[in-house]
Design a protein around this motif. Structure first.
Motif, PDB file in Angstrom:
ATOM      1  N   LEU A 110      21.457  43.366   9.667  1.00  0.00           N
ATOM      2  CA  LEU A 110      21.589  42.446   8.542  1.00  0.00           C
ATOM      3  C   LEU A 110      22.160  41.103   8.998  1.00  0.00           C
ATOM      4  CD1 LEU A 110      20.979  42.532   5.517  1.00  0.00           C
ATOM      5  CD2 LEU A 110      23.393  42.974   5.109  1.00  0.00           C
ATOM      6  N   ILE A 111      23.071  41.127   9.948  1.00  0.00           N
ATOM      7  CA  ILE A 111      23.602  39.879  10.500  1.00  0.00           C
ATOM      8  C   ILE A 111      22.482  39.087  11.189  1.00  0.00           C
ATOM      9  CG2 ILE A 111      25.113  38.921  12.297  1.00  0.00           C
ATOM     10  CD1 ILE A 111      27.087  41.208  11.641  1.00  0.00           C
ATOM     11  N   ALA A 112      21.611  39.791  11.924  1.00  0.00           N
ATOM     12  CA  ALA A 112      20.553  39.131  12.694  1.00  0.00           C
ATOM     13  C   ALA A 112      19.542  38.410  11.818  1.00  0.00           C
ATOM     14  CB  ALA A 112      19.828  40.164  13.569  1.00  0.00           C
ATOM     15  N   VAL A 113      19.410  38.820  10.547  1.00  0.00           N
ATOM     16  CA  VAL A 113      18.404  38.173   9.699  1.00  0.00           C
ATOM     17  C   VAL A 113      18.725  36.692   9.493  1.00  0.00           C
ATOM     18  CG1 VAL A 113      19.394  38.527   7.378  1.00  0.00           C
ATOM     19  CG2 VAL A 113      16.925  38.614   7.699  1.00  0.00           C
ATOM     20  N   GLY A 114      20.004  36.315   9.631  1.00  0.00           N
ATOM     21  CA  GLY A 114      20.360  34.905   9.512  1.00  0.00           C
ATOM     22  C   GLY A 114      19.650  34.045  10.540  1.00  0.00           C
ATOM     23  N   LEU A 115      19.503  34.552  11.751  1.00  0.00           N
ATOM     24  CA  LEU A 115      18.818  33.815  12.814  1.00  0.00           C
ATOM     25  C   LEU A 115      17.362  33.552  12.434  1.00  0.00           C
ATOM     26  CD1 LEU A 115      19.110  32.702  15.739  1.00  0.00           C
ATOM     27  CD2 LEU A 115      18.318  34.940  16.532  1.00  0.00           C
ATOM     28  N   PHE A 116      16.706  34.544  11.835  1.00  0.00           N
ATOM     29  CA  PHE A 116      15.295  34.393  11.469  1.00  0.00           C
ATOM     30  C   PHE A 116      15.116  33.589  10.175  1.00  0.00           C
ATOM     31  CE2 PHE A 116      15.438  38.400  13.957  1.00  0.00           C
ATOM     32  CZ  PHE A 116      14.644  37.987  15.019  1.00  0.00           C
ATOM     33  N   HIS A 117      16.056  33.704   9.253  1.00  0.00           N
ATOM     34  CA  HIS A 117      15.974  32.929   8.017  1.00  0.00           C
ATOM     35  C   HIS A 117      16.212  31.441   8.257  1.00  0.00           C
ATOM     36  CE1 HIS A 117      16.698  36.288   4.779  1.00  0.00           C
ATOM     37  NE2 HIS A 117      15.474  36.283   5.269  1.00  0.00           N
ATOM     38  N   SER A 118      16.843  31.106   9.345  1.00  0.00           N
ATOM     39  CA  SER A 118      17.336  29.744   9.585  1.00  0.00           C
ATOM     40  C   SER A 118      16.288  28.664   9.374  1.00  0.00           C
ATOM     41  CB  SER A 118      17.912  29.651  10.998  1.00  0.00           C
ATOM     42  OG  SER A 118      16.900  29.942  11.962  1.00  0.00           O
ATOM     43  N   VAL A 119      15.101  28.849   9.933  1.00  0.00           N
ATOM     44  CA  VAL A 119      14.100  27.786   9.912  1.00  0.00           C
ATOM     45  C   VAL A 119      13.237  27.807   8.656  1.00  0.00           C
ATOM     46  CG1 VAL A 119      13.991  27.724  12.433  1.00  0.00           C
ATOM     47  CG2 VAL A 119      12.387  29.180  11.170  1.00  0.00           C
ATOM     48  N   MET A 120      13.379  28.824   7.810  1.00  0.00           N
ATOM     49  CA  MET A 120      12.398  29.021   6.744  1.00  0.00           C
ATOM     50  C   MET A 120      12.411  27.927   5.691  1.00  0.00           C
ATOM     51  SD  MET A 120      12.169  33.151   6.180  1.00  0.00           S
ATOM     52  CE  MET A 120      11.693  34.215   7.543  1.00  0.00           C
ATOM     53  N   PHE A 121      13.565  27.639   5.088  1.00  0.00           N
ATOM     54  CA  PHE A 121      13.560  26.644   4.015  1.00  0.00           C
ATOM     55  C   PHE A 121      13.103  25.272   4.495  1.00  0.00           C
ATOM     56  CE2 PHE A 121      15.530  23.160   1.728  1.00  0.00           C
ATOM     57  CZ  PHE A 121      15.026  23.356   0.455  1.00  0.00           C
ATOM     58  N   PRO A 122      13.728  24.683   5.536  1.00  0.00           N
ATOM     59  CA  PRO A 122      13.305  23.331   5.931  1.00  0.00           C
ATOM     60  C   PRO A 122      11.862  23.280   6.400  1.00  0.00           C
ATOM     61  CG  PRO A 122      14.858  24.238   7.533  1.00  0.00           C
ATOM     62  CD  PRO A 122      14.863  25.155   6.343  1.00  0.00           C
ATOM     63  N   THR A 123      11.380  24.347   7.039  1.00  0.00           N
ATOM     64  CA  THR A 123      10.002  24.332   7.530  1.00  0.00           C
ATOM     65  C   THR A 123       9.008  24.462   6.387  1.00  0.00           C
ATOM     66  OG1 THR A 123      10.764  25.342   9.601  1.00  0.00           O
ATOM     67  CG2 THR A 123       8.401  25.384   9.161  1.00  0.00           C
ATOM     68  N   ILE A 124       9.256  25.380   5.457  1.00  0.00           N
ATOM     69  CA  ILE A 124       8.376  25.498   4.283  1.00  0.00           C
ATOM     70  C   ILE A 124       8.361  24.195   3.500  1.00  0.00           C
ATOM     71  CG2 ILE A 124       8.016  26.676   2.068  1.00  0.00           C
ATOM     72  CD1 ILE A 124       9.310  29.177   3.367  1.00  0.00           C
ATOM     73  N   PHE A 125       9.532  23.571   3.356  1.00  0.00           N
ATOM     74  CA  PHE A 125       9.624  22.329   2.583  1.00  0.00           C
ATOM     75  C   PHE A 125       8.764  21.231   3.201  1.00  0.00           C
ATOM     76  CE2 PHE A 125      11.388  18.262   1.343  1.00  0.00           C
ATOM     77  CZ  PHE A 125      11.647  18.424  -0.004  1.00  0.00           C
ATOM     78  N   THR A 126       8.896  21.021   4.512  1.00  0.00           N
ATOM     79  CA  THR A 126       8.149  19.934   5.151  1.00  0.00           C
ATOM     80  C   THR A 126       6.654  20.250   5.231  1.00  0.00           C
ATOM     81  OG1 THR A 126       8.829  20.871   7.290  1.00  0.00           O
ATOM     82  CG2 THR A 126      10.050  18.982   6.484  1.00  0.00           C
ATOM     83  N   LEU A 127       6.300  21.526   5.426  1.00  0.00           N
ATOM     84  CA  LEU A 127       4.882  21.893   5.393  1.00  0.00           C
ATOM     85  C   LEU A 127       4.323  21.709   3.986  1.00  0.00           C
ATOM     86  CD1 LEU A 127       4.860  25.133   7.594  1.00  0.00           C
ATOM     87  CD2 LEU A 127       4.000  22.864   8.228  1.00  0.00           C
TER      88      LEU A 127
END
Length: 406
Positions: free
Chosen positions: A319-336
């Motif tokens: 569960l701690i590791a999911v933070g590493l994978f979630h990190s890029v999602m919001f800013p990347t989805i937003f700019t795409l």
């Protein structure tokens, strides 16, 4: 950019204080998981309610004044937590948090598109990931702040999961939020004064004239059409993990620690998001944003399944590791999502910010936790990651894109 980074930092910090506040309020008011996650739902309903009024306010008074107003609104809400603690009142707490969230919405509507369009389009994802890393820095420090000043100074925060508090102990615990939110209010007021005195440059770009608006449609842009639900669904995943993290880790068959100690592990979750965003900013200079996003979605789905079906340290660290994978999602989805929108960028950005209201549906995970168990509720998070993967592989491909004239 440095000034905007400070805004990203402060709203990340304040948002994540909720992650230590929620288990505290659950203890004070004896709430179910559904009632606990409803607090966070109210927070994200503010994004839906305030996004369009925020955009209109920015159009009327400009970006700098809107940022100052947003910071002042947040300060008023933070001060509102003091009478909420003195009463104590669940309803007043919900209202105070709603006011804070409306102020953050105003800052989000202004700052995210500004960062995205202030430079070349091909590096927009890298740029937004970079400043979002400062948002994660604030989020990383917030659990330490909340763990020490809220959970560490309360009976419920230092008790074991099985301990039942007396009414007198719950009343005393309610008072613990006064000092942290007073400090937050003072910092917000100081930042508002600083921004009011700073010569913030105007954001470039012209809106489509009303006479031409009929020939342009946001809904002809596939990357935006699928990007709006991608933001909405991703927020369910991120907020569900963060809000239930302390309760999950403190369970006897997972970490078997107090809420205060569990907040220290939450520091690692948000720290992973900070590291991931700095790394993502670098990766996207040589690799497409879509590929990075797809890899993150696959990784997040795997670790969520591990957290759901294992126990002990394995489940906790997954569960701690999911933070590493979630990190890029919001800013990347937003700019795409705003890629190729040209003169429609501001309107598209407003819709994407409104989609942050998806965090309000974290109450669904609270209901699942009550019905089927906290651990099994994370299957909802794993399902959310699959939609992000779909968006990265197909939904993010632009259609009818305007040329980039910058």
């Amino acid at each position: 950019m440095a000034l905007l980074a400070s805004l990203f930092f402060i709203w990340g910090f304040i948002t994540v204080i909720n992650n230590t506040l929620l288990p505290h309020l659950r203890s004070v008011f004896e709430l179910s998981y559904t009632q606990t996650t409803l607090i966070e739902s109210v927070w994200f309903i503010a994004y839906f309610v305030a996004s369009i009024p925020s955009a209109k306010l920015i159009e009327r008074v400009g970006y700098k004044k809107s940022m100052v107003i947003g910071l002042c609104m947040m300060a008023v809400g933070a001060l509102g937590m003091i009478p909420a603690a003195r009463l104590p009142s669940y309803g007043v707490t919900l209202f105070a948090l709603f006011v804070i969230a409306c102020g953050i919405t105003l800052l989000q509507v202004a700052a995210n598109p500004y960062v995205a369009v202030v430079g070349p389009a091909n590096t927009a994802s890298s740029r937004l990931n970079l400043v979002q890393a400062f948002n994660s820095l604030g989020a990383t420090l917030a659990p330490l702040f909340g763990g020490y000043l809220i959970l560490g100074r309360s009976t419920g925060g230092t008790a074991t999961a099985e301990q039942v508090l007396t009414p007198a102990e719950r009343l005393a615990d309610a008072q613990a939020v006064q000092l942290p939110y007073l400090i937050v209010a003072v910092v917000l007021i100081l930042l508002a004064i600083m921004i009011a005195r700073y010569p913030l440059p105007a954001m470039g770009g012209k809106r489509v004239e009303k006479s031409e608006r009929g020939s342009h449609s946001l809904w002809r842009h596939r990357n935006l059409v699928f990007g709006i639900p991608a933001i909405f669904i991703y927020l369910i995943a991120e907020i569900g993990v963060a809000n239930l993290f302390i309760n999950f880790v403190s369970q006897p068959h997972i970490g078997n620690v107090t809420h205060e100690k569990a907040s220290h592990y939450l520091f690692l979750l948000w720290g992973g998001m900070m590291v991931g965003r700095f790394a993502g900013s670098i990766l996207m200079r040589s690799m497409s944003a879509e590929r990075v996003l797809a890899g993150a979605a696959i990784g997040a789905c795997i670790v969520m399944l591990i957290a759901t079906f294992t126990t002990g340290p394995t489940a906790m660290w997954a569960l701690i590791a999911v933070g590493l994978f979630h990190s890029v999602m919001f800013p990347t989805i937003f700019t795409l999502g705003i890629r190729g929108l040209g003169p429609l960028t501001e309107e598209g950005a407003g819709l994407l910010i409104m989609a942050i209201a998806g965090g309000a549906l974290v109450v669904v995970q609270g209901w699942l936790a009550d019905m089927y168990g906290l651990q099994m509720s994370f299957l909802l998070t794993a399902a959310c990651e699959l939609y992000v993967l779909f968006y990265a592989l197909w939904g993010a491909k632009p259609t009818n894109a305007f040329p980039d004239n910058r």
